[in-house]
Design a protein around this motif. Structure first.
Motif, mmCIF file in Angstrom:
data_model
loop_
_atom_site.group_PDB
_atom_site.id
_atom_site.type_symbol
_atom_site.label_atom_id
_atom_site.label_comp_id
_atom_site.label_asym_id
_atom_site.label_seq_id
_atom_site.Cartn_x
_atom_site.Cartn_y
_atom_site.Cartn_z
ATOM 1 N N GLN A 254 41.099 31.961 40.404
ATOM 2 C CA GLN A 254 40.581 30.900 40.871
ATOM 3 C C GLN A 254 39.311 30.358 41.978
ATOM 4 O O GLN A 254 38.779 29.719 42.398
ATOM 5 C CB GLN A 254 41.544 30.347 42.783
ATOM 6 C CG GLN A 254 43.373 30.826 42.502
ATOM 7 C CD GLN A 254 43.761 30.252 41.010
ATOM 8 O OE1 GLN A 254 43.792 29.015 41.238
ATOM 9 N NE2 GLN A 254 45.101 30.942 40.808
ATOM 10 N N THR A 255 38.312 30.816 40.010
ATOM 11 C CA THR A 255 37.162 30.934 40.687
ATOM 12 C C THR A 255 36.857 29.785 40.556
ATOM 13 O O THR A 255 35.729 28.960 41.144
ATOM 14 C CB THR A 255 36.418 31.530 39.848
ATOM 15 O OG1 THR A 255 37.023 31.254 37.944
ATOM 16 C CG2 THR A 255 36.393 33.377 40.358
ATOM 17 N N ALA A 256 37.102 28.963 40.003
ATOM 18 C CA ALA A 256 36.801 27.092 39.571
ATOM 19 C C ALA A 256 36.974 26.448 40.861
ATOM 20 O O ALA A 256 36.587 25.869 40.971
ATOM 21 C CB ALA A 256 37.484 26.883 38.329
ATOM 22 N N THR A 416 34.613 42.796 51.193
ATOM 23 C CA THR A 416 33.691 42.840 49.740
ATOM 24 C C THR A 416 33.398 42.702 48.362
ATOM 25 O O THR A 416 32.515 42.246 48.336
ATOM 26 C CB THR A 416 33.364 43.993 50.281
ATOM 27 O OG1 THR A 416 32.564 44.128 51.882
ATOM 28 C CG2 THR A 416 31.482 44.648 50.096
ATOM 29 N N ASN A 417 34.529 43.362 48.087
ATOM 30 C CA ASN A 417 34.533 43.504 46.050
ATOM 31 C C ASN A 417 34.606 41.877 45.900
ATOM 32 O O ASN A 417 34.958 41.016 44.830
ATOM 33 C CB ASN A 417 35.916 44.319 45.938
ATOM 34 C CG ASN A 417 35.112 45.953 45.468
ATOM 35 O OD1 ASN A 417 34.582 46.436 44.823
ATOM 36 N ND2 ASN A 417 35.544 46.619 47.269
ATOM 37 N N LEU A 418 35.672 41.219 46.599
ATOM 38 C CA LEU A 418 36.286 39.586 45.940
ATOM 39 C C LEU A 418 34.907 38.713 46.234
ATOM 40 O O LEU A 418 34.942 37.951 45.301
ATOM 41 C CB LEU A 418 37.290 39.186 47.424
ATOM 42 C CG LEU A 418 38.962 39.831 47.356
ATOM 43 C CD1 LEU A 418 39.568 39.266 48.153
ATOM 44 C CD2 LEU A 418 38.986 39.225 45.426
ATOM 45 N N ILE A 421 32.352 38.831 43.135
ATOM 46 C CA ILE A 421 33.733 38.032 42.163
ATOM 47 C C ILE A 421 33.243 36.613 42.736
ATOM 48 O O ILE A 421 32.591 35.982 41.611
ATOM 49 C CB ILE A 421 34.925 37.848 42.104
ATOM 50 C CG1 ILE A 421 35.947 39.713 41.730
ATOM 51 C CG2 ILE A 421 35.512 37.178 40.692
ATOM 52 C CD1 ILE A 421 36.790 39.752 42.711
ATOM 53 N N ASP A 422 33.064 36.696 43.687
ATOM 54 C CA ASP A 422 33.266 34.591 43.897
ATOM 55 C C ASP A 422 31.839 34.538 44.317
ATOM 56 O O ASP A 422 31.667 33.186 44.118
ATOM 57 C CB ASP A 422 34.143 34.868 45.595
ATOM 58 C CG ASP A 422 34.727 33.480 45.900
ATOM 59 O OD1 ASP A 422 34.925 32.561 45.404
ATOM 60 O OD2 ASP A 422 34.824 33.582 47.258
ATOM 61 N N VAL A 423 31.389 34.898 45.088
ATOM 62 C CA VAL A 423 29.666 35.102 46.089
ATOM 63 C C VAL A 423 28.770 35.216 45.208
ATOM 64 O O VAL A 423 28.102 34.355 44.762
ATOM 65 C CB VAL A 423 30.328 35.322 47.352
ATOM 66 C CG1 VAL A 423 28.630 35.109 48.063
ATOM 67 C CG2 VAL A 423 31.090 34.940 48.480
#
Length: 443
Positions: A254-256, A416-418, A421-423
């Motif tokens: 859901q990065t978008a 932290t690993n998410l 991807i996200d931040v």
């Protein structure tokens, strides 16, 4: 909260609160409670962010309970230190327990610390003689009670979750914006929540559907009875758990829809009032203070819906994120006085005062039923009946996760690993997952 453990109010507010309470007495703030030169008994306490116990400031609402207690007990001085992040408090406290010195007389703890503290129950005072056995919800007490009946923590708040949303951004996207219609719109599982997010994103408002992967993950994982550790033998099952992998795969796709903001950071706070910010966020009671702090008390647009996605071991749409305890270490020089203060701070009357002033929802059953709690509305949230909504959300919680001693470290590593991807946007989903698997293997 902090990465994931910081919560409720900005670090600057914490410093202001700590400084104001230091004026109440000149005793030490770290592990040296007891009789001082002024002839009074000093009790040291460490919290993090806003527990609602100090007097209100412009940025930190509170019930002024410390002063109320000292007024009623003039021989007592409460020396308060507020850590900016709960992770800082946890590190210092676990170190103090390990060395046998340097702990505060009273330490506030996150619910995710409790498995680790249960393993060190011999270093903490039994509170069962001052805390009534039926004061809290059963699961709240159980999380702080050893197999032999020792109560190591007195419950403060719990974190039943609804969905906070920007009504102005919903209207801009052509979605219904009144809270009853939003609750109907969002009723369903996590896949449905993201499907509505796709509708919002397709409207092209320039804003995002939610704030960050980190916040959404807390909602997902807290609906799993056994996410990372097996209750039967406390073996680590995190990387082999199909529910964990399914939730990770769904979220990381859901990065978008994500604003990609670091929770608790300045950009995250700014996103709460920006036209290009985010439209929804998972909303435990305590996080409302963060929303108000980020958007500003005069901002018009935020509301809350009495709904939460269902999923995994929960089928009703309930979830609890956070909630804290007060503990007293055996190394305290004023254990009996500290126990009395803990009992008073967590009594129903005080929990009512904290919710009505600072939004932290009570864990005490009697406080939850108080008319001041059930009847509370919040002008900032479009006069939402927050007492009623959070009462409903608390009743909807059906899953009490088993966490185990390594839970905190495993979950912190996954978040932290998410964030990569996200931040940070330095890794894809597969790379971040593999990195987490390696870190879990090294625990």
């Amino acid at each position: 909260m902090r990465s994931i453990q910081t919560k409720r109010i900005a670090a600057l507010s914490a410093v202001v609160v700590a400084g104001s309470m230091a004026l109440a007495g000149c005793g030490s703030n770290n592990g040296d409670g007891g009789a001082a030169a002024d002839g009074k008994t000093h009790i040291t306490i460490n919290t993090f962010n806003n527990f609602g116990y100090a007097a209100s400031t412009d940025t930190a609402p509170g019930a002024d309970l410390y002063q109320k207690y000292m007024d009623a007990n003039p021989d007592i001085v409460i020396d308060v230190t507020v850590s900016a992040q709960s992770g800082d408090a946890r590190t210092a406290f676990t170190t103090a327990l390990g060395t046998g010195s340097g702990a505060y007389d009273i330490q506030a703890t996150e619910i995710d610390w409790m498995p680790e503290l249960m393993a060190n129950a011999d270093k903490l005072v039994d509170l069962s003689d001052v805390i009534p056995s039926d004061r809290y919800q059963d699961w709240k007490s159980a999380s702080a009670t050893t197999a032999d009946g020792k109560l190591i923590g007195a419950g403060t708040d719990i974190g039943p979750e609804g969905i906070c949303y920007r009504a102005d951004l919903f209207e801009a996207a052509g979605l219904p914006s009144d809270r009853e219609s939003v609750a109907t719109l969002l009723k369903g599982d996590w896949s449905h929540y993201f499907e509505v997010g796709q509708q919002f994103m397709a409207a092209g408002t320039g804003a995002y559907w939610f704030d960050s992967f980190a916040g959404i993950w807390q909602g997902m994982v807290n609906q799993m009875t056994e996410a990372y550790i097996s209750e039967a033998d406390e073996s680590i099952i995190a990387t082999d758990n199909a529910d964990v992998k399914a939730a990770y795969d769904l979220l990381s796709a859901q990065t978008a829809q994500s604003a990609g903001l670091q929770q608790w950071g300045e950009d995250w706070s700014a996103g709460m009032k920006s036209a290009t910010g985010f439209a929804t966020m998972l909303c435990p009671a305590w996080i409302i203070n963060n929303v108000k702090g980020g958007a500003g008390e005069d901002f018009v647009g935020w509301d809350i819906a009495d709904v939460f996605p269902s999923g995994y071991d929960d089928s009703t749409g309930g979830g609890n994120w956070g909630g804290s305890y007060l503990v007293v270490p055996e190394q305290s020089k004023v254990k009996e006085e500290a126990k009395k203060l803990v009992e008073w701070l967590t009594a129903p009357e005080q929990q009512v005062a904290v919710f009505t002033s600072a939004s932290n929802y009570p864990s005490a059953v009697e406080a939850q039923a108080d008319s001041a709690v059930t009847g509370k509305t919040d002008a900032f949230l479009n006069n939402a009946p927050v007492g009623e909504i959070f009462g409903n959300r608390a009743e909807a919680v059906t899953v009490v996760p088993f966490k185990g001693g390594a839970y905190f470290d495993i979950n912190d590593a996954l978040v932290t690993n998410l964030n990569t991807i996200d931040v940070d946007k330095t890794a894809d989903a597969a790379t971040a997952w593999d990195a987490w698997v390696t870190e879990v293997g090294n625990l």
